[in-house]
Design an enzyme around this catalytic site. Structure first.
Site, PDB file in Angstrom:
ATOM      1  N   GLY A 247       0.783  -1.233   0.000  1.00 32.06           N
ATOM      2  CA  GLY A 247       0.000   0.000   0.000  1.00 32.06           C
ATOM      3  C   GLY A 247       0.813   1.281   0.000  1.00 32.06           C
ATOM      4  O   GLY A 247       0.253   2.363   0.165  1.00 32.06           O
ATOM      5  N   PRO A 290       5.108  -4.716  -0.901  1.00 33.16           N
ATOM      6  CA  PRO A 290       4.909  -3.636  -1.867  1.00 33.16           C
ATOM      7  C   PRO A 290       4.600  -4.200  -3.252  1.00 33.16           C
ATOM      8  O   PRO A 290       5.242  -5.155  -3.690  1.00 33.16           O
ATOM      9  CB  PRO A 290       6.252  -2.903  -1.871  1.00 33.16           C
ATOM     10  CG  PRO A 290       7.245  -3.934  -1.426  1.00 33.16           C
ATOM     11  CD  PRO A 290       6.508  -4.865  -0.496  1.00 33.16           C
ATOM     12  N   GLY A 291       3.611  -3.653  -3.898  1.00 32.66           N
ATOM     13  CA  GLY A 291       3.295  -4.050  -5.272  1.00 32.66           C
ATOM     14  C   GLY A 291       3.493  -2.849  -6.174  1.00 32.66           C
ATOM     15  O   GLY A 291       4.507  -2.694  -6.844  1.00 32.66           O
ATOM     16  N   ARG A 292       2.511  -1.931  -6.091  1.00 29.30           N
ATOM     17  CA  ARG A 292       2.548  -0.705  -6.881  1.00 29.30           C
ATOM     18  C   ARG A 292       3.892   0.025  -6.776  1.00 29.30           C
ATOM     19  O   ARG A 292       4.446   0.465  -7.775  1.00 29.30           O
ATOM     20  CB  ARG A 292       1.431   0.216  -6.351  1.00 29.30           C
ATOM     21  CG  ARG A 292       1.249   1.516  -7.096  1.00 29.30           C
ATOM     22  CD  ARG A 292       0.303   2.433  -6.300  1.00 29.30           C
ATOM     23  NE  ARG A 292      -0.828   1.730  -5.756  1.00 29.30           N
ATOM     24  CZ  ARG A 292      -1.972   1.523  -6.405  1.00 29.30           C
ATOM     25  NH1 ARG A 292      -2.144   2.019  -7.605  1.00 29.30           N
ATOM     26  NH2 ARG A 292      -2.948   0.846  -5.834  1.00 29.30           N
ATOM     27  N   ARG A 329      -7.913   1.790 -14.937  1.00 31.29           N
ATOM     28  CA  ARG A 329      -7.941   2.399 -13.601  1.00 31.29           C
ATOM     29  C   ARG A 329      -8.782   3.665 -13.508  1.00 31.29           C
ATOM     30  O   ARG A 329      -9.345   3.960 -12.471  1.00 31.29           O
ATOM     31  CB  ARG A 329      -6.516   2.622 -13.073  1.00 31.29           C
ATOM     32  CG  ARG A 329      -5.805   1.284 -12.803  1.00 31.29           C
ATOM     33  CD  ARG A 329      -4.483   1.445 -12.072  1.00 31.29           C
ATOM     34  NE  ARG A 329      -4.666   1.946 -10.725  1.00 31.29           N
ATOM     35  CZ  ARG A 329      -4.423   3.189 -10.341  1.00 31.29           C
ATOM     36  NH1 ARG A 329      -3.953   4.075 -11.195  1.00 31.29           N
ATOM     37  NH2 ARG A 329      -4.639   3.547  -9.096  1.00 31.29           N
ATOM     38  N   TYR A 333     -11.589   3.592 -10.774  1.00 29.39           N
ATOM     39  CA  TYR A 333     -11.408   4.433  -9.577  1.00 29.39           C
ATOM     40  C   TYR A 333     -11.298   5.927  -9.880  1.00 29.39           C
ATOM     41  O   TYR A 333     -10.947   6.700  -8.994  1.00 29.39           O
ATOM     42  CB  TYR A 333     -10.107   4.086  -8.827  1.00 29.39           C
ATOM     43  CG  TYR A 333      -9.698   2.654  -8.718  1.00 29.39           C
ATOM     44  CD1 TYR A 333     -10.378   1.784  -7.869  1.00 29.39           C
ATOM     45  CD2 TYR A 333      -8.605   2.176  -9.426  1.00 29.39           C
ATOM     46  CE1 TYR A 333      -9.956   0.472  -7.743  1.00 29.39           C
ATOM     47  CE2 TYR A 333      -8.183   0.860  -9.306  1.00 29.39           C
ATOM     48  CZ  TYR A 333      -8.871   0.014  -8.458  1.00 29.39           C
ATOM     49  OH  TYR A 333      -8.454  -1.281  -8.328  1.00 29.39           O
ATOM     50  N   CYS A 360     -15.995   1.151 -27.031  1.00 35.44           N
ATOM     51  CA  CYS A 360     -17.369   1.622 -27.138  1.00 35.44           C
ATOM     52  C   CYS A 360     -17.959   1.751 -25.753  1.00 35.44           C
ATOM     53  O   CYS A 360     -18.769   0.925 -25.318  1.00 35.44           O
ATOM     54  CB  CYS A 360     -18.177   0.660 -27.981  1.00 35.44           C
ATOM     55  SG  CYS A 360     -17.592   0.693 -29.663  1.00 35.44           S
ATOM     56  N   GLU A 361     -17.540   2.788 -25.061  1.00 35.49           N
ATOM     57  CA  GLU A 361     -17.881   2.970 -23.654  1.00 35.49           C
ATOM     58  C   GLU A 361     -17.514   4.415 -23.330  1.00 35.49           C
ATOM     59  O   GLU A 361     -16.352   4.788 -23.453  1.00 35.49           O
ATOM     60  CB  GLU A 361     -16.991   1.999 -22.856  1.00 35.49           C
ATOM     61  CG  GLU A 361     -17.329   1.779 -21.432  1.00 35.49           C
ATOM     62  CD  GLU A 361     -18.649   1.054 -21.246  1.00 35.49           C
ATOM     63  OE1 GLU A 361     -19.489   1.612 -20.551  1.00 35.49           O
ATOM     64  OE2 GLU A 361     -18.837  -0.044 -21.823  1.00 35.49           O
ATOM     65  N   TYR A 389      -0.856  -2.398 -12.105  1.00 34.29           N
ATOM     66  CA  TYR A 389      -2.303  -2.522 -12.305  1.00 34.29           C
ATOM     67  C   TYR A 389      -2.754  -1.983 -13.652  1.00 34.29           C
ATOM     68  O   TYR A 389      -3.847  -1.444 -13.781  1.00 34.29           O
ATOM     69  CB  TYR A 389      -3.067  -1.845 -11.147  1.00 34.29           C
ATOM     70  CG  TYR A 389      -2.637  -2.376  -9.803  1.00 34.29           C
ATOM     71  CD1 TYR A 389      -2.904  -3.701  -9.471  1.00 34.29           C
ATOM     72  CD2 TYR A 389      -1.920  -1.600  -8.897  1.00 34.29           C
ATOM     73  CE1 TYR A 389      -2.477  -4.223  -8.249  1.00 34.29           C
ATOM     74  CE2 TYR A 389      -1.492  -2.117  -7.688  1.00 34.29           C
ATOM     75  CZ  TYR A 389      -1.770  -3.419  -7.367  1.00 34.29           C
ATOM     76  OH  TYR A 389      -1.349  -3.937  -6.172  1.00 34.29           O
TER      77      TYR A 389
END
Ligand SMILES: *Cc1c(COP(=O)(O)O)cnc(C)c1O
Length: 430
Positions: A247, A290-292, A329, A333, A360-361, A389
């Site tokens: 995080g 830790p990832g991000r 993302r 979010y 198409c969104e 991500y």
């Protein structure tokens, strides 16, 4: 410009010494570009920070859901980190790279029996158990194999990490883990300790994402050490391992002010040692995930601009040849990003634009109201901090093939994930 590995030469953006305009030409767009040297340096920073605090009594686990592919597991293995995986697919990929199983922590709030079997057959180091059904299933499958699975239980410490609801995972209203407040965690640890196929080794918490202060981690340490002490006092359970999760925030825009790992962990680990001293607990083995913060900043996505549509008095849409399929993302979010026109990198960002994808969104945007240079069709657009991500959340919506990923190191590039073809798209269609 957000990071020191980004430079400008002859109006072109360079990442890790490689000209992004040339990379777009060579590999096509959309293209994920990752600065391998920067990822390695970040791995070392985290390792040093933990080593400086607790010596050999700690381990950095890369949360591989942030960016997962064979080349990344190879890199992480070479750097001597462990990993956390959350699915059979991640586990399988890691094992294809001979990742040392004892350094694999298996997470997830709904592991299937097949996934647990696979993990047991590989001999993964820890199961981060999420709930009682999983506990009983793991016990049953371990007993059948004549082994004892080492577990760390996922606890909701009830810490508000001052972040977005959608990425806040430490409070009671969460699908992850068991709650402390209502005694649920205590009861399940008691149950776990009595099961023949289970060895309780640790407790785990992960309080959220994009955290920019040390306070939530101090809070988590206090709550978790108190819990460990209570388990020892009342149940004689010897918890030897505390996993504080991930995080750690990164810089998506100039407003984000991340704390360097050295500073973060010198404070958090000092706090932990003081808390243990006060509580009379031995300092547990410390794990972080830790990832991000390992990969996000090292990644840039390159696109080709297709159209620039100015709606008078409303907004200007700049459309690129990717979007929510390679970076969902914003759609998920409303995440914020910084961008530049890679072939006009020294020109002033005089415009305010909305960066749109090709799906198409209407919600298929990379960002709203972003500053950008004047741009036109054919320009190469670079979006920063997309190493986490993005690829790992990519989809084939609208049957868009997934983009390629290249690693750059010392100014040289190599493909680590091939671009999907239309044949790949229909491969499993019967
Ligand atoms: C997602 C996750 C992480 C990594 O989070 P980042 O914000 O990418 O650092 C670590 N541990 C667990 C259990 C997670 O679910």
């Amino acid at each position: 410009m957000l990071y020191p590995n980004q430079t400008i030469k002859d109006n072109c953006l360079y990442i890790g010494g490689a000209n992004t305009v040339e990379l777009a030409k060579e590999y096509g767009t959309p293209l994920y570009v990752m600065d391998e040297d920067m990822i390695r340096e970040t791995c070392r920073e985290f390792k040093r920070a933990i080593y400086d605090g607790v010596g050999e009594n700690g381990l950095v686990l890369y949360a591989s859901k942030a960016f997962s592919c064979r080349a990344m597991y190879r890199l992480v293995r070479e750097e001597g980190l462990g990993i956390d995986v959350v699915s059979g697919g991640e586990l399988y990929t890691a094992m294809k790279e001979n990742f040392p199983p004892e350094k694999i922590y298996f997470h997830g709030n709904n592991k299937t029996a097949d996934e647990i079997e696979l993990a047991l057959s590989y001999g993964v180091g820890r199961f981060a158990v999420d709930n009682k059904e999983e506990l009983f299933l793991l016990n049953e499958l371990s007993v059948k194999r004549g082994v004892r699975a080492k577990i760390s239980f996922r606890i909701k410490p009830g810490i508000d990490a001052h972040t977005f609801d959608a990425v806040m995972t430490g409070q009671i209203d969460s699908k992850f883990g068991v709650a402390l407040e209502n005694g649920e965690a205590f009861e399940i640890m008691k149950t776990a300790a009595a099961l023949p196929g289970i060895e309780v080794v640790g407790v785990h918490c992960h309080i959220g994402s994009q955290i920019f202060t040390t306070e939530p981690f101090f809070g988590a340490v206090d709550v978790m050490v108190d819990f460990i002490a209570r388990l020892r006092r009342e149940l004689s359970i010897d918890i030897r391992e505390l996993n504080l999760g991930g995080g750690y925030g990164i810089k998506y825009t100039e407003e984000d002010k991340p704390i360097a790992p050295a500073e973060m962990f010198s404070k958090v680990l000092s706090h932990l040692k003081e808390k243990c001293e006060k509580t009379g607990e031995p300092v547990p083995r410390v794990l972080i995930e830790p990832g991000r913060s390992i990969v996000a900043a090292a990644g840039v996505t390159l696109y080709t601009v297709g159209s620039v549509k100015t709606i008078k008095d409303v907004r200007t849409y700049v459309s690129v040849d990717g979007g929510m399929t390679d970076n969902p993302r914003y759609a998920l979010y409303e995440s914020r990003y910084t961008a530049t026109v890679a072939n006009r990198a020294s020109e002033p960002q005089s415009e305010t634009i909305t960066l749109a994808g090709r799906c198409c969104e209407s919600g298929d945007l990379i960002g709203k109201d972003m500053p950008l240079q004047k741009t036109k069709a054919g320009d190469i657009l670079a979006v920063f901090s997309t190493g986490a991500y993005n690829y790992s959340m990519a989809s084939n919506y609208n049957r868009v093939p997934r983009a390629a990923t290249v690693f750059v190191s010392g100014g040289k590039s190599r493909e680590v994930i091939r671009r999907e073809s239309y044949e790949d798209i229909i491969r499993n269609d019967l």
